[in-house]
Design a protein around this motif. Sequence first.
Motif, PDB file in Angstrom:
ATOM      1  N   ARG A 374       1.207   2.697  -2.652  1.00  0.00           N
ATOM      2  CA  ARG A 374       2.112   2.048  -3.594  1.00  0.00           C
ATOM      3  C   ARG A 374       2.702   0.809  -2.936  1.00  0.00           C
ATOM      4  O   ARG A 374       3.283   0.881  -1.843  1.00  0.00           O
ATOM      5  N   VAL A 375       2.516  -0.346  -3.609  1.00  0.00           N
ATOM      6  CA  VAL A 375       3.044  -1.617  -3.123  1.00  0.00           C
ATOM      7  C   VAL A 375       4.246  -1.978  -3.981  1.00  0.00           C
ATOM      8  O   VAL A 375       4.161  -1.995  -5.221  1.00  0.00           O
ATOM      9  N   HIS A 376       5.361  -2.274  -3.334  1.00  0.00           N
ATOM     10  CA  HIS A 376       6.583  -2.528  -4.097  1.00  0.00           C
ATOM     11  C   HIS A 376       7.427  -3.547  -3.342  1.00  0.00           C
ATOM     12  O   HIS A 376       7.212  -3.827  -2.143  1.00  0.00           O
ATOM     13  N   ARG A 377       8.407  -4.059  -4.058  1.00  0.00           N
ATOM     14  CA  ARG A 377       9.330  -5.014  -3.452  1.00  0.00           C
ATOM     15  C   ARG A 377      10.524  -4.265  -2.858  1.00  0.00           C
ATOM     16  O   ARG A 377      10.986  -3.273  -3.413  1.00  0.00           O
ATOM     17  N   THR A 378      10.981  -4.766  -1.695  1.00  0.00           N
ATOM     18  CA  THR A 378      12.150  -4.197  -1.015  1.00  0.00           C
ATOM     19  C   THR A 378      13.239  -5.263  -0.949  1.00  0.00           C
ATOM     20  O   THR A 378      12.973  -6.452  -1.197  1.00  0.00           O
ATOM     21  N   PRO A 379      14.479  -4.880  -0.597  1.00  0.00           N
ATOM     22  CA  PRO A 379      15.545  -5.903  -0.499  1.00  0.00           C
ATOM     23  C   PRO A 379      15.232  -7.006   0.505  1.00  0.00           C
ATOM     24  O   PRO A 379      15.686  -8.140   0.325  1.00  0.00           O
ATOM     25  N   ASP A 380      14.444  -6.704   1.557  1.00  0.00           N
ATOM     26  CA  ASP A 380      14.162  -7.696   2.598  1.00  0.00           C
ATOM     27  C   ASP A 380      12.743  -8.235   2.554  1.00  0.00           C
ATOM     28  O   ASP A 380      12.383  -9.069   3.389  1.00  0.00           O
ATOM     29  N   GLY A 381      11.919  -7.770   1.630  1.00  0.00           N
ATOM     30  CA  GLY A 381      10.534  -8.251   1.603  1.00  0.00           C
ATOM     31  C   GLY A 381       9.680  -7.390   0.708  1.00  0.00           C
ATOM     32  O   GLY A 381      10.021  -7.144  -0.451  1.00  0.00           O
ATOM     33  N   VAL A 382       8.571  -6.926   1.266  1.00  0.00           N
ATOM     34  CA  VAL A 382       7.655  -6.074   0.506  1.00  0.00           C
ATOM     35  C   VAL A 382       7.410  -4.814   1.314  1.00  0.00           C
ATOM     36  O   VAL A 382       7.528  -4.790   2.546  1.00  0.00           O
ATOM     37  N   GLY A 383       7.071  -3.713   0.588  1.00  0.00           N
ATOM     38  CA  GLY A 383       6.811  -2.443   1.241  1.00  0.00           C
ATOM     39  C   GLY A 383       5.504  -1.851   0.766  1.00  0.00           C
ATOM     40  O   GLY A 383       5.046  -2.122  -0.353  1.00  0.00           O
ATOM     41  N   VAL A 448       5.644   4.467   5.623  1.00  0.00           N
ATOM     42  CA  VAL A 448       6.182   3.319   4.904  1.00  0.00           C
ATOM     43  C   VAL A 448       6.081   2.092   5.807  1.00  0.00           C
ATOM     44  O   VAL A 448       6.530   2.119   6.957  1.00  0.00           O
ATOM     45  N   VAL A 449       5.442   1.030   5.257  1.00  0.00           N
ATOM     46  CA  VAL A 449       5.318  -0.245   5.960  1.00  0.00           C
ATOM     47  C   VAL A 449       6.215  -1.246   5.249  1.00  0.00           C
ATOM     48  O   VAL A 449       6.106  -1.430   4.027  1.00  0.00           O
ATOM     49  N   THR A 450       7.094  -1.910   5.982  1.00  0.00           N
ATOM     50  CA  THR A 450       7.923  -2.973   5.428  1.00  0.00           C
ATOM     51  C   THR A 450       7.591  -4.268   6.154  1.00  0.00           C
ATOM     52  O   THR A 450       7.482  -4.295   7.398  1.00  0.00           O
ATOM     53  N   LEU A 451       7.422  -5.351   5.368  1.00  0.00           N
ATOM     54  CA  LEU A 451       7.058  -6.645   5.907  1.00  0.00           C
ATOM     55  C   LEU A 451       7.885  -7.735   5.236  1.00  0.00           C
ATOM     56  O   LEU A 451       8.351  -7.542   4.084  1.00  0.00           O
ATOM     57  N   PRO A 452       8.077  -8.864   5.875  1.00  0.00           N
ATOM     58  CA  PRO A 452       8.785  -9.957   5.206  1.00  0.00           C
ATOM     59  C   PRO A 452       7.962 -10.499   4.051  1.00  0.00           C
ATOM     60  O   PRO A 452       6.722 -10.469   4.057  1.00  0.00           O
ATOM     61  N   ALA A 453       8.667 -10.967   3.035  1.00  0.00           N
ATOM     62  CA  ALA A 453       7.989 -11.501   1.853  1.00  0.00           C
ATOM     63  C   ALA A 453       7.426 -12.877   2.134  1.00  0.00           C
ATOM     64  O   ALA A 453       7.948 -13.638   2.958  1.00  0.00           O
TER      65      ALA A 453
END
Length: 454
Positions: A374-383, A448-453
């Motif tokens: 699942r690819v989604h937007r996070t407060p700091d970028g994308v997850g 869970v992977v979080t990356l900058p947008a």
Amino acid sequence: MSGDLRRRHVSALLRRAAPRTLRGRLSLVALVTATLLMLVLTVAFNAVAGHRLQHQADDELRTRAAAVATTIDTSGSTVRVLETSHDDLLDADVWIYSGRRLLEAPPASGSLTRVADALAGRGGQRCVTADVHGPLRLCSHPISGGATVVTALDLSPYRSSADTLLLGSLALDAVMLACTYVLTRLAVGRALRPVRTMTDQAGQWSAVASGERFGSMRHPAELARLGASLDAILDRIRTLLRHERQLTGELSHELRTPLSRIIAELDWWRARPRTADQTDASHRVIAEAAESMRTICDTLLADARDGTLTAPGTAQMLPTLRRPAEVLCVPGELTVTVEGPSLVAGVPPALLERIVSPLLANACRYARSTVAVRVHRTPDGVGVDITDDGPGVPSAFTALLFEPGRRADPADGHGGAGLGLPLARRLARSAGGEVTHDPGHTPGARFVVTLPAG
């Protein structure tokens, strides 16, 4: 031109003659310094000794002159020499003058009398050294009534004593210099022994990546900084060796999948004759796998060189994730959902693929039936959430999950070296992101992977 060549030749000879070891150089410096000091002391000592011997000769001449003066009568109008029982002894090398007139002289004095005449004619107490049939010292001694006594003394015994003193001092200098050189070499060798020991230990410790360090040992205070420097070098060597092993393991881990695809395609193609379309399809798969290997090498080597992956670039999430998903998972097993239109990560596509590939590979390896991305937007970028319905991560192993070389069950029948998850997290952090595990998810595992947008 010849002068320059001569100077260069002399300089080359001096360089070749100079000691090559620190011990030899320090010993040579000590020897040269001691030689100069001994030379100054020897010259000063022999000058003082010579002056002292000359002073003794002058005292002897004045004593003889005083003895002769007792035999001279100056009470009358003329100067008279009285006869004594020791005339022969007193007349030896003695001249008696009345004014400038010679009253008495030693027999066969010859040219020496002229020296005595000149000395008496100058008046006063004077001494002079003359070399007439050997070194002689002459001194004039005025007496009341206008008389003058000139006495002479052979300086050969004094010169012999001075020569003996000079030879003795030179011999003593030679012995002292030899002792200085030997003792300096012994002292310097003993002082440098800890340095040699530390150097040998540093070589041994660096070869076997030992945890031993010089800071834990007792050394002279002068070697403390050297020990600290060697410890820093050993730590750096140890770090470099660890990074080298890590890079080798990561390359081996990441290259295994595309290499397996190439081998599988070649085995399939050689199993029986193939049509031209099938051959072209195999060629495309092999070319894609080779390109993937090249990308893996470029990405990991760039990270190893720079320490961080700061190359600019963005990646469309959905197309980039589909490529490793098609390679790593069985068709129909994986579902990919994107929440939001055209989500973009602020990392290069190759880096995004390298971060997600180990997570997808583990999910597809351990899943019983389904893997969900699942690819989604996070407060700091994308997850990116990667979930599977496999056995999950044992709770006792959660704290060790991202340590290199760790596996929950090495005998579970699946290959792997325990390097994929640490690599994914390290690459994500180098790009300003993170990889985490959700311990509360059941059944299965969720990463869970979080990356900058982008």
